[in-house]
Scaffold this motif. Structure first.
Motif, PDB file in Angstrom:
ATOM      1  N   ALA A  95       0.825  -1.207   0.000  1.00  0.00           N
ATOM      2  CA  ALA A  95       0.000   0.000   0.000  1.00  0.00           C
ATOM      3  C   ALA A  95       0.861   1.260   0.000  1.00  0.00           C
ATOM      4  O   ALA A  95       0.504   2.268  -0.631  1.00  0.00           O
ATOM      5  N   TYR A  98       2.161   1.700  -3.529  1.00  0.00           N
ATOM      6  CA  TYR A  98       1.062   2.212  -4.343  1.00  0.00           C
ATOM      7  C   TYR A  98       0.799   3.686  -4.033  1.00  0.00           C
ATOM      8  O   TYR A  98       0.527   4.494  -4.930  1.00  0.00           O
ATOM      9  N   HIS A 240      -5.883   2.894  -1.501  1.00  0.00           N
ATOM     10  CA  HIS A 240      -4.843   2.095  -0.853  1.00  0.00           C
ATOM     11  C   HIS A 240      -5.182   1.847   0.619  1.00  0.00           C
ATOM     12  O   HIS A 240      -4.785   0.827   1.185  1.00  0.00           O
ATOM     13  N   SER A 350      -6.215  -6.851  -2.042  1.00  0.00           N
ATOM     14  CA  SER A 350      -5.424  -5.623  -2.140  1.00  0.00           C
ATOM     15  C   SER A 350      -5.171  -5.276  -3.602  1.00  0.00           C
ATOM     16  O   SER A 350      -5.273  -4.109  -4.003  1.00  0.00           O
ATOM     17  N   PHE A 354      -6.424  -1.895  -5.455  1.00  0.00           N
ATOM     18  CA  PHE A 354      -5.474  -1.053  -6.185  1.00  0.00           C
ATOM     19  C   PHE A 354      -5.957  -0.830  -7.620  1.00  0.00           C
ATOM     20  O   PHE A 354      -5.857   0.282  -8.156  1.00  0.00           O
ATOM     21  N   SER A 471       2.154   2.745  -8.858  1.00  0.00           N
ATOM     22  CA  SER A 471       0.905   1.994  -8.712  1.00  0.00           C
ATOM     23  C   SER A 471       0.982   0.683  -9.486  1.00  0.00           C
ATOM     24  O   SER A 471       0.565  -0.371  -8.985  1.00  0.00           O
TER      25      SER A 471
END
Length: 670
Positions: A95, A98, A240, A350, A354, A471
């Protein structure tokens, strides 16, 4: 430095970053500095947790002179805590990576940056806590930090309501946990986990603790009917953060349930497993049905989290049933499958959040019916989201298939259970899991097809572009982990062996020594699976199909305009939408589960106005449980509001009457 000390240093670093984010404020470098430093700290904590989990070292403890004067704050790192620290810090690192790109698109980063590392610190502390006071304090800190992140964009429509509902449910869950630990501490009032673990607990107390843990941990995890905050709070948070809340924070709740029910209470009872199996199976089916009806991309993913939490609790219920009956091998299989699915869910959920954040950044839309055709404009994002959709649909060779396959292998061990209630219930639960798996596949076919395939349904989708490299890097790393965990599951299963050994006293057979990297849950004579060979076969079969089609069939194709139901050039709006895709499922389940109604407005002949279709869905849990409670609270609040306008004489009379009543209660009690 001991393993637990290293983790506490990392927690201190995260808390320091939260303070630094406040100091930096609206500085242009704040996003890069905070997310970059959080990535580094999470990576160090991840490495330490992996070393502790794989190294097989004994549990290490640390006591800090804070908290209650006679107790202090106790922290401990064992195999169970190490595994969940891996989940937390892997999610935190991805995270943060990202966020290095996504954070630059945030309109108010100063509202997010201070609470992001604090949220990670809170989750780490919950897992490390070794006494009830520290656990509850860290749990509340985690909840408040995540609430602040949900409220970061409080001016957007619906976010204030989401934050309010989340805060109420979080407070309710903390109260249930407080009561549970009070029962565990008993009359002696020793809140240390070591003392609770060594104490004897009556069946009556164990039953009450089970109910309170299902309320406390279940509300944070998203068990039905305590799930109502998830589809509100997860979409409201930045993407995120949504990934952390859905992929990681729900696992912290699962950790709390395992720590209490399997570790602190000792040997589970089979009636308790019936309750867990029932709630888990209902949660799995209801969660994916809710997701199937959704057209909001992030709300759909939040509802899908409810389904996967139900799957994990079904597996934990199986482990409780087998352990209560002394079936050690089957209990280890079910328990390992639960942990493996929790890990896998953190990977692909996750990844999907994203991907939803990338779509939101590129288009500004979460409504799938306004998207479409993004595979041409966001090819890299569409590829990794496809990996996530295949993984969460439990299709080989990705990781979701392996963990769900292990759960079904545990279900097949149910004939060994001696209780007829379990002999009948477990196959029924298996059937509900199969239904949930089929609906999940349909749901994510809808999600990917409506969002990325077809033609753009609006200018936002037509003008979209690929997102930044940070990302994409975070998404590709998680996609690779989904594949690796699917084709090499034996490595993950063996890594989970110390956890099963600590909690259950048994483990699955060693998998790394199996030929061709196969996995064998119980014995080769029963079943086995080889993810690597399955991947090779799928790749070879698909490649041969593509080759023969292009080599021998391409010249025979006859191209012409697509049939448009009598229209020469149907508009993109005439494509299948998320609502139309879900119509067959809605017709089957909607009347019973959602009280669904289709309202069609058809103009009379000669009227050029378009026909309108309006779908009416009701959340029966909200309208049947929470709405009446809210109405009752509002009614009582209005009545009690009169108390603030009493005269001093009436106030004194009320205090005197209350004092007399309490004295009478004490006299009768004694």
């Amino acid at each position: 430095m001991s393993a637990v000390a290293l983790q506490m240093v990392c927690v201190a670093g995260l808390l320091g970053l939260a303070v630094l984010a406040i100091v930096l404020g609206r500085s242009k470098i704040s996003t890069a500095v905070i997310y970059g430093a959080t990535l580094a700290v999470s990576a160090i904590a991840l490495a330490g947790a992996l070393r502790s989990l794989l190294g097989g070292a004994d549990a290490t403890a640390l006591t800090l002179p804070v908290g209650l004067p006679w107790l202090g704050a106790h922290f401990r790192l064992d195999a169970l805590a190490s595994f969940f620290l891996v989940v937390i810090n892997l999610g935190g690192a991805s995270a943060s990576l990202y966020g290095l790109g996504y954070g630059h698109h945030d309109p108010a980063p100063h509202r997010v940056l201070p609470f992001f590392p604090a949220f990670l610190a809170g989750m780490n502390l919950v897992v490390l806590a070794d006494d009830a006071f520290s656990y509850l304090l860290c749990w509340e800190f985690m909840s408040l930090a995540s609430w602040a992140l949900v409220m970061a964009h409080h001016r957007e429509r619906g976010n204030a309501k989401a934050g309010y509902v989340y805060l109420v449910m979080a407070s309710f869950g903390t109260l249930a946990l407080l009561l549970a630990f009070g029962l565990l501490a008993g009359p002696a009032g020793d809140y240390g986990f070591a003392a609770i673990r060594a104490a004897q607990h009556t069946p009556y107390a164990a039953t009450l603790v089970l109910i309170l843990m299902l309320l406390g941990a279940g509300s944070k995890a998203g068990l039905v009917p305590l799930h109502v905050w998830l589809p509100l709070a997860h979409p409201a948070a930045p993407s995120h953060v949504s990934a952390l809340m859905s992929g990681v924070m729900t696992k912290v709740a699962i950790y709390g349930f395992i720590r209490v029910m399997f570790d602190l209470l000792g040997q589970p009872s089979w009636p308790a497993s019936v309750v867990v199996l029932f709630l888990g199976s209902i949660t799995a089916v209801m969660g994916i049905l809710y997701a199937m009806m959704e057209k909001d991309l992030k709300r759909l993913l939040a509802y899908s989290t409810i389904e996967n939490i139900g799957i994990v609790f079904v597996s934990l219920g199986l482990a409780m049933a087998f352990q209560a009956n002394g079936l050690k091998a089957a209990a280890a299989l079910a328990f390992t499958a639960a942990l493996f699915h929790a890990l896998n869910h953190s990977f692909f959920k996750s990844l999907l959040f994203f991907g939803a954040g990338a779509v939101l950044t590129a288009t500004g839309e979460r409504d799938m019916d306004k998207l479409g055709g993004l595979i041409h404009r966001m090819p890299f994002t569409s590829f990794v989201v496809l990996v996530g959709c295949v993984a969460i649909s439990a299709l080989p060779p990705f990781n979701g298939f392996v963990s769900e396959w292990l759960i079904f292998q545990a279900v097949l061990q149910s004939p060994e259970l001696p209780q007829w209630a379990l002999k009948i219930m477990v196959p029924a639960v298996g059937a509900m899991l199969a239904l949930a798996a089929a609906l999940a596949a349909a749901c994510f076919v809808k999600t990917y097809g409506v969002t990325f395939l077809g033609r753009p349904r609006g200018t936002a989708a037509e003008t979209a572009g690929e997102v930044d490299r940070f990302s994409l890097a975070a998404m590709f790393i998680l996609a690779a982990l989904c594949l690796l965990a699917g084709i090499l599951p034996g490595l993950a299963i063996d890594a989970l062996a110390p956890v099963a050994t600590q909690i259950l006293g048994s483990r699955m057979p060693a998998q790394t020594g199996q030929p061709w990297l196969s996995i064998v849950p119980i014995a080769e004579s029963r079943s086995s699976y080889n993810g690597l060979l399955v991947m090779v076969f799928i790749t070879a079969a698909a490649s041969l199909a593509v080759y023969f089609i292009h080599r021998f069939a391409s010249h025979a194709l006859r191209r012409g305009p697509a049939w448009g139901c009598g229209f020469s050039d149907a508009t993109p709006a005439a494509q299948y939408s998320a609502i139309s895709f879900a119509q067959p499922i809605r017709r089957v389940f909607g009347t019973l589960v959602f009280h669904a109604r289709d309202h069609v407005t058809m103009p009379p002949p000669g009227d050029l106005r378009p026909a309108r279709l309006r779908i009416e869905l009701h959340d029966l849990v909200w309208s049947g449980i929470y709405a009446p409670i809210a109405d009752a609270v509002g009614f009582l609040s209005m009545r009690l509001n009169r108390l603030q306008f009493l005269t001093i004489r009436r106030y004194l009379s009320l205090v005197f009457a209350t004092l007399v009543t309490l004295l009478l209660v004490l006299a009768i009690w004694s």
